[in-house]
Motif scaffolding. Sequence first.
Motif, PDB file in Angstrom:
ATOM      1  N   HIS A  63      -3.495   1.245   9.250  1.00  0.00           N
ATOM      2  CA  HIS A  63      -3.383   2.676   9.535  1.00  0.00           C
ATOM      3  C   HIS A  63      -3.739   3.501   8.303  1.00  0.00           C
ATOM      4  O   HIS A  63      -3.777   2.991   7.186  1.00  0.00           O
ATOM      5  CB  HIS A  63      -1.981   3.015  10.066  1.00  0.00           C
ATOM      6  CG  HIS A  63      -0.846   2.710   9.129  1.00  0.00           C
ATOM      7  ND1 HIS A  63      -0.411   1.429   8.856  1.00  0.00           N
ATOM      8  CD2 HIS A  63      -0.055   3.529   8.391  1.00  0.00           C
ATOM      9  CE1 HIS A  63       0.609   1.474   8.017  1.00  0.00           C
ATOM     10  NE2 HIS A  63       0.845   2.728   7.715  1.00  0.00           N
ATOM     11  N   ASP A  67      -0.976   3.395   1.173  1.00  0.00           N
ATOM     12  CA  ASP A  67      -0.546   2.049   0.763  1.00  0.00           C
ATOM     13  C   ASP A  67      -1.160   0.948   1.633  1.00  0.00           C
ATOM     14  O   ASP A  67      -0.935  -0.241   1.378  1.00  0.00           O
ATOM     15  CB  ASP A  67       0.990   1.939   0.732  1.00  0.00           C
ATOM     16  CG  ASP A  67       1.663   2.380   2.023  1.00  0.00           C
ATOM     17  OD1 ASP A  67       1.166   3.314   2.677  1.00  0.00           O
ATOM     18  OD2 ASP A  67       2.694   1.784   2.390  1.00  0.00           O
ATOM     19  N   HIS A  68      -1.956   1.346   2.628  1.00  0.00           N
ATOM     20  CA  HIS A  68      -2.623   0.354   3.478  1.00  0.00           C
ATOM     21  C   HIS A  68      -4.142   0.451   3.359  1.00  0.00           C
ATOM     22  O   HIS A  68      -4.856  -0.241   4.083  1.00  0.00           O
ATOM     23  CB  HIS A  68      -2.182   0.546   4.937  1.00  0.00           C
ATOM     24  CG  HIS A  68      -0.691   0.386   5.093  1.00  0.00           C
ATOM     25  ND1 HIS A  68      -0.100  -0.794   5.497  1.00  0.00           N
ATOM     26  CD2 HIS A  68       0.318   1.245   4.821  1.00  0.00           C
ATOM     27  CE1 HIS A  68       1.224  -0.646   5.486  1.00  0.00           C
ATOM     28  NE2 HIS A  68       1.506   0.586   5.082  1.00  0.00           N
ATOM     29  N   ASP A 167       3.150  -0.707  10.153  1.00  0.00           N
ATOM     30  CA  ASP A 167       4.448  -0.098   9.832  1.00  0.00           C
ATOM     31  C   ASP A 167       5.336   0.084  11.058  1.00  0.00           C
ATOM     32  O   ASP A 167       5.934   1.136  11.286  1.00  0.00           O
ATOM     33  CB  ASP A 167       4.250   1.221   9.080  1.00  0.00           C
ATOM     34  CG  ASP A 167       3.925   0.958   7.616  1.00  0.00           C
ATOM     35  OD1 ASP A 167       3.787  -0.225   7.241  1.00  0.00           O
ATOM     36  OD2 ASP A 167       3.810   1.924   6.843  1.00  0.00           O
ATOM     37  N   HIS A 210       6.044  -3.670   5.801  1.00  0.00           N
ATOM     38  CA  HIS A 210       7.033  -3.662   4.726  1.00  0.00           C
ATOM     39  C   HIS A 210       8.275  -4.374   5.226  1.00  0.00           C
ATOM     40  O   HIS A 210       8.761  -4.067   6.316  1.00  0.00           O
ATOM     41  CB  HIS A 210       7.425  -2.228   4.339  1.00  0.00           C
ATOM     42  CG  HIS A 210       6.256  -1.347   4.036  1.00  0.00           C
ATOM     43  ND1 HIS A 210       5.641  -1.324   2.810  1.00  0.00           N
ATOM     44  CD2 HIS A 210       5.576  -0.466   4.815  1.00  0.00           C
ATOM     45  CE1 HIS A 210       4.630  -0.455   2.841  1.00  0.00           C
ATOM     46  NE2 HIS A 210       4.571   0.073   4.055  1.00  0.00           N
TER      47      HIS A 210
END
Length: 277
Positions: A63, A67-68, A167, A210
């Motif tokens: 997505h 952080d991705h 996520d 995560h």
Amino acid sequence: MLRQVAEGVLVHESEFCQSNAVVVQGRAGVLLIDPGVQGHEMACLANDLSDVGHTVVAGFSTHPHWDHLLWHARLGEAPRYGTARCAAVVRARLSDAGAKARVAGLIPQDIAERVPLDLLGLIAGLPVETAQIPWDGPNVRIVEHQAHAPGHAALLIEERGVLVAGDMLSDVLIPMLDLNGTADPIEDHLAALRLLEGVAGDVDVLVPGHGSIGGADQVHARIDQDRAYVHALRAGHAPSDPRVGPSAKPGWEWVSDVHNGQAQRLAGRAERAATFG
Ligand SMILES: [Zn+2]
């Protein structure tokens, strides 16, 4: 450190928010999903892969959150993909000159210097409704849904019984709704959970973006836990959820702030709807 979670599927965990990068072995090289966060960790992953003779032949971002969307030069120049909607959002958000400074401002200060942004978001959108990642390896089914972020995709590696959840379905992070630009984020999230429930029967290993990797028993448990949270949020109740409040895992106390923030924003939406609707 790469850890095998199923035949030909390995996970590399970051120190940052227990972010999980997933490596899937194919015939000519590996698919790398959500590569990681800190530069030295991605370099370490690149080393581990080259030590065992693997090259990265494809990348995928679940997505359009920073952080991705990262990458490291040492991982090579394989094509990197996301859903069409994910890639469109990335393009829109990163197209102007100030974009990287804006992203840098989102990164926690203690690690900001260690997050390389030069290759951020260089992904190609797969055509709308693409069912599988185009690559030479086990089938990786794209389970796209409208939750958490536009164009969010979970990936089901059917032959290996692995669900890469992005996520969603975390044991440490509550459902973080996509509150920007969607008409009914609560219902969207519930629909996404139903979609994941529909594939849960094929899953032996659950890898959240995560948090901790779960076994088959965790799939339904986490779907139920996320659904209960979203229901409490919709009802305006304090959730009885181990991820919120004093029972949160050490280091994850801030998740309570995330909960309070989204509860407030949803209350604001309801008020506006009552006034203008
Ligand atoms: Zn994330």
